[in-house]
Motif scaffolding. Structure first.
Motif, PDB file in Angstrom:
ATOM      1  N   VAL A 161     -19.009 -54.468  33.822  1.00  0.00           N
ATOM      2  CA  VAL A 161     -19.734 -55.541  34.509  1.00  0.00           C
ATOM      3  C   VAL A 161     -20.291 -54.974  35.805  1.00  0.00           C
ATOM      4  O   VAL A 161     -19.552 -54.407  36.612  1.00  0.00           O
ATOM      5  CB  VAL A 161     -18.811 -56.732  34.791  1.00  0.00           C
ATOM      6  CG1 VAL A 161     -19.561 -57.801  35.574  1.00  0.00           C
ATOM      7  CG2 VAL A 161     -18.270 -57.305  33.495  1.00  0.00           C
ATOM      8  N   TYR A 162     -21.585 -55.119  35.999  1.00  0.00           N
ATOM      9  CA  TYR A 162     -22.252 -54.584  37.185  1.00  0.00           C
ATOM     10  C   TYR A 162     -22.361 -55.667  38.258  1.00  0.00           C
ATOM     11  O   TYR A 162     -22.787 -56.786  37.976  1.00  0.00           O
ATOM     12  CB  TYR A 162     -23.644 -54.068  36.828  1.00  0.00           C
ATOM     13  CG  TYR A 162     -23.631 -52.912  35.877  1.00  0.00           C
ATOM     14  CD1 TYR A 162     -23.552 -51.600  36.346  1.00  0.00           C
ATOM     15  CD2 TYR A 162     -23.672 -53.107  34.508  1.00  0.00           C
ATOM     16  CE1 TYR A 162     -23.520 -50.532  35.476  1.00  0.00           C
ATOM     17  CE2 TYR A 162     -23.640 -52.040  33.626  1.00  0.00           C
ATOM     18  CZ  TYR A 162     -23.569 -50.755  34.125  1.00  0.00           C
ATOM     19  OH  TYR A 162     -23.542 -49.701  33.250  1.00  0.00           O
ATOM     20  N   LYS A 163     -21.972 -55.314  39.485  1.00  0.00           N
ATOM     21  CA  LYS A 163     -22.100 -56.252  40.589  1.00  0.00           C
ATOM     22  C   LYS A 163     -23.532 -56.201  41.115  1.00  0.00           C
ATOM     23  O   LYS A 163     -24.079 -55.129  41.322  1.00  0.00           O
ATOM     24  CB  LYS A 163     -21.111 -55.884  41.694  1.00  0.00           C
ATOM     25  CG  LYS A 163     -19.655 -56.023  41.270  1.00  0.00           C
ATOM     26  CD  LYS A 163     -18.713 -55.640  42.400  1.00  0.00           C
ATOM     27  CE  LYS A 163     -17.263 -55.791  41.958  1.00  0.00           C
ATOM     28  NZ  LYS A 163     -16.317 -55.440  43.040  1.00  0.00           N
ATOM     29  N   THR A 164     -24.127 -57.350  41.338  1.00  0.00           N
ATOM     30  CA  THR A 164     -25.529 -57.367  41.763  1.00  0.00           C
ATOM     31  C   THR A 164     -25.827 -58.640  42.546  1.00  0.00           C
ATOM     32  O   THR A 164     -25.042 -59.586  42.563  1.00  0.00           O
ATOM     33  CB  THR A 164     -26.470 -57.281  40.547  1.00  0.00           C
ATOM     34  OG1 THR A 164     -27.811 -57.115  40.999  1.00  0.00           O
ATOM     35  CG2 THR A 164     -26.403 -58.538  39.695  1.00  0.00           C
ATOM     36  N   GLU A 215     -22.007 -59.358  37.471  1.00  0.00           N
ATOM     37  CA  GLU A 215     -21.314 -60.270  38.375  1.00  0.00           C
ATOM     38  C   GLU A 215     -22.288 -60.552  39.508  1.00  0.00           C
ATOM     39  O   GLU A 215     -22.489 -59.713  40.394  1.00  0.00           O
ATOM     40  CB  GLU A 215     -20.029 -59.626  38.898  1.00  0.00           C
ATOM     41  CG  GLU A 215     -19.242 -60.519  39.833  1.00  0.00           C
ATOM     42  CD  GLU A 215     -18.008 -59.811  40.369  1.00  0.00           C
ATOM     43  OE1 GLU A 215     -17.470 -60.272  41.398  1.00  0.00           O
ATOM     44  OE2 GLU A 215     -17.600 -58.807  39.771  1.00  0.00           O
ATOM     45  N   VAL A 216     -22.928 -61.696  39.458  1.00  0.00           N
ATOM     46  CA  VAL A 216     -24.031 -61.987  40.374  1.00  0.00           C
ATOM     47  C   VAL A 216     -23.521 -62.738  41.599  1.00  0.00           C
ATOM     48  O   VAL A 216     -22.925 -63.804  41.487  1.00  0.00           O
ATOM     49  CB  VAL A 216     -25.118 -62.819  39.663  1.00  0.00           C
ATOM     50  CG1 VAL A 216     -26.321 -62.994  40.594  1.00  0.00           C
ATOM     51  CG2 VAL A 216     -25.554 -62.146  38.380  1.00  0.00           C
ATOM     52  N   TYR A 217     -23.759 -62.149  42.757  1.00  0.00           N
ATOM     53  CA  TYR A 217     -23.363 -62.786  44.003  1.00  0.00           C
ATOM     54  C   TYR A 217     -24.402 -63.842  44.404  1.00  0.00           C
ATOM     55  O   TYR A 217     -25.532 -63.853  43.907  1.00  0.00           O
ATOM     56  CB  TYR A 217     -23.248 -61.747  45.121  1.00  0.00           C
ATOM     57  CG  TYR A 217     -22.069 -60.840  44.955  1.00  0.00           C
ATOM     58  CD1 TYR A 217     -20.815 -61.199  45.435  1.00  0.00           C
ATOM     59  CD2 TYR A 217     -22.200 -59.622  44.284  1.00  0.00           C
ATOM     60  CE1 TYR A 217     -19.728 -60.365  45.278  1.00  0.00           C
ATOM     61  CE2 TYR A 217     -21.105 -58.782  44.120  1.00  0.00           C
ATOM     62  CZ  TYR A 217     -19.878 -59.160  44.619  1.00  0.00           C
ATOM     63  OH  TYR A 217     -18.801 -58.339  44.447  1.00  0.00           O
ATOM     64  N   GLU A 218     -24.002 -64.726  45.307  1.00  0.00           N
ATOM     65  CA  GLU A 218     -24.942 -65.738  45.770  1.00  0.00           C
ATOM     66  C   GLU A 218     -26.146 -65.069  46.404  1.00  0.00           C
ATOM     67  O   GLU A 218     -26.067 -63.977  46.952  1.00  0.00           O
ATOM     68  CB  GLU A 218     -24.261 -66.652  46.791  1.00  0.00           C
ATOM     69  CG  GLU A 218     -23.171 -67.541  46.185  1.00  0.00           C
ATOM     70  CD  GLU A 218     -22.586 -68.474  47.219  1.00  0.00           C
ATOM     71  OE1 GLU A 218     -23.082 -68.469  48.370  1.00  0.00           O
ATOM     72  OE2 GLU A 218     -21.634 -69.175  46.892  1.00  0.00           O
ATOM     73  N   ARG A 219     -27.288 -65.757  46.325  1.00  0.00           N
ATOM     74  CA  ARG A 219     -28.520 -65.204  46.829  1.00  0.00           C
ATOM     75  C   ARG A 219     -28.390 -64.837  48.305  1.00  0.00           C
ATOM     76  O   ARG A 219     -27.934 -65.610  49.125  1.00  0.00           O
ATOM     77  CB  ARG A 219     -29.653 -66.225  46.609  1.00  0.00           C
ATOM     78  CG  ARG A 219     -31.004 -65.771  47.108  1.00  0.00           C
ATOM     79  CD  ARG A 219     -32.082 -66.595  46.462  1.00  0.00           C
ATOM     80  NE  ARG A 219     -31.754 -68.004  46.430  1.00  0.00           N
ATOM     81  CZ  ARG A 219     -32.040 -68.865  47.399  1.00  0.00           C
ATOM     82  NH1 ARG A 219     -32.659 -68.442  48.482  1.00  0.00           N
ATOM     83  NH2 ARG A 219     -31.732 -70.130  47.285  1.00  0.00           N
ATOM     84  N   LEU A 220     -28.791 -63.636  48.637  1.00  0.00           N
ATOM     85  CA  LEU A 220     -28.689 -63.143  50.003  1.00  0.00           C
ATOM     86  C   LEU A 220     -30.061 -62.791  50.550  1.00  0.00           C
ATOM     87  O   LEU A 220     -30.987 -62.507  49.792  1.00  0.00           O
ATOM     88  CB  LEU A 220     -27.805 -61.879  50.042  1.00  0.00           C
ATOM     89  CG  LEU A 220     -26.422 -61.978  49.404  1.00  0.00           C
ATOM     90  CD1 LEU A 220     -25.784 -60.583  49.354  1.00  0.00           C
ATOM     91  CD2 LEU A 220     -25.529 -62.909  50.182  1.00  0.00           C
TER      92      LEU A 220
END
Length: 287
Positions: free
Chosen positions: A237-240, A275-280
């Motif tokens: 799973v790629y963090k992005t 694994e998508v982080y909240e929009r930054l």
């Protein structure tokens, strides 16, 4: 995992199927193998290599799925316990009466097995390719690990013992071996630097894992059990994060850059590969 999965089994052990797209693809059945399969190697780019039969010395390969034709090669010089390698560089086998025999076939046209120096311990599992060399796992407690990078040296080099009892190994000498096992069959560890010689333990599996494929570079797939049902349970799973896009010209849509970013975030989440982080904001992300 970018190359998909290959599976073998069925009532007679001769059925096989492959899937090239884990997220969106479907299983495709290919012609039965010429003998019951005990183990396999290879990938979807170049086709699988299998071994089995009554004496576990038969070996066959399929170079292209479009041909849908298995080709048998010379019988192994000993009873095979495990297999590794791929079709471009040929298969690698381990086994024999003492479990220490190692052989490889570099070119199918020669159809000849070459023996290497006996392993320093009884081998349970093998990984690697004829291009990058071989990794062996075994010993009395299935924790000993050795590798050979160059056949010309024909010498096995020992590394630190695995942090738990191993039930399978994957990976190559390019990125290092990855092992699965432990008392609960849920532990995963990897060694990506032979000079550092230190195993790194990854997060535990959600269910018991018995077979592993892939590498540190392409991600992992682990076959295991939850109750009585085999499952594919782990993939990389790629963090992005997705930042707002800059709008060029009049698109006729208010906040188009933010909207498109939200669309992409939703789509990435659906693949289950990120694994998508909240929009930054871009400045926060760069910091």
């Amino acid at each position: 995992t970018e190359k998909g999965l290959i599976v073998f089994g069925g009532i007679d052990g001769k059925q096989c199927a492959f899937i090239k797209d884990i997220v969106n693809g479907q299983w495709e059945i290919i012609v039965d193998t010429p003998f019951p399969v005990t183990g396999c190697a290879g990938d979807n780019n170049y086709g699988p290599v299998v071994f089995g039969g009554q004496d576990k010395r038969e070996v066959a390969y399929m170079r292209q799925y479009s041909s849908n034709l298995w080709k048998s090669i010379a019988a192994a010089p000993f009873k095979i316990r495990d297999i590794a390698g791929d079709n471009p560089y040929g298969p690698i086998i381990v086994g024999g009466e003492n479990g220490r025999k190692v052989a490889y076939m570099r070119d199918y046209s020669t159809n000849k097995w070459s023996l290497l120096a006996d392993a320093p311990f009884e081998v349970q599992f093998v990984s690697g390719t004829n291009e990058m060399g071989i990794v062996l796992v075994g010993g009395q407690d299935s924790r000993q690990v050795a590798y050979m990078r160059k056949y010309s040296e024909n010498t096995w080099k020992m590394v630190s013992e695995a942090p738990f009892r191993v039930t399978d190994v994957t990976g190559t000498n390019e990125t290092g071996p990855v092992v699965v096992g432990g008392d609960d069959h849920r532990q995963v560890a990897y060694l990506n630097n032979y000079s550092e010689n230190r195993w790194r333990v990854a997060a535990k599996l959600t269910v018991a894992g018995y077979r592993i494929s892939g590498s540190d570079m392409t991600g992992l797939v682990v076959g295991g059990f939850s109750g009585s049902k085999p499952r594919t349970i782990v993939k990389k799973v790629y963090k992005t994060a997705v930042v707002e896009f800059e709008e060029r010209g009049d698109l006729g849509i208010q906040d188009a850059g933010a909207i498109i970013a939200e669309w992409m975030t939703t789509s990435l989440n659906k693949t289950e590969a990120f694994e998508v982080y909240e929009r930054l904001s871009l400045s926060t992300l760069m910091e």
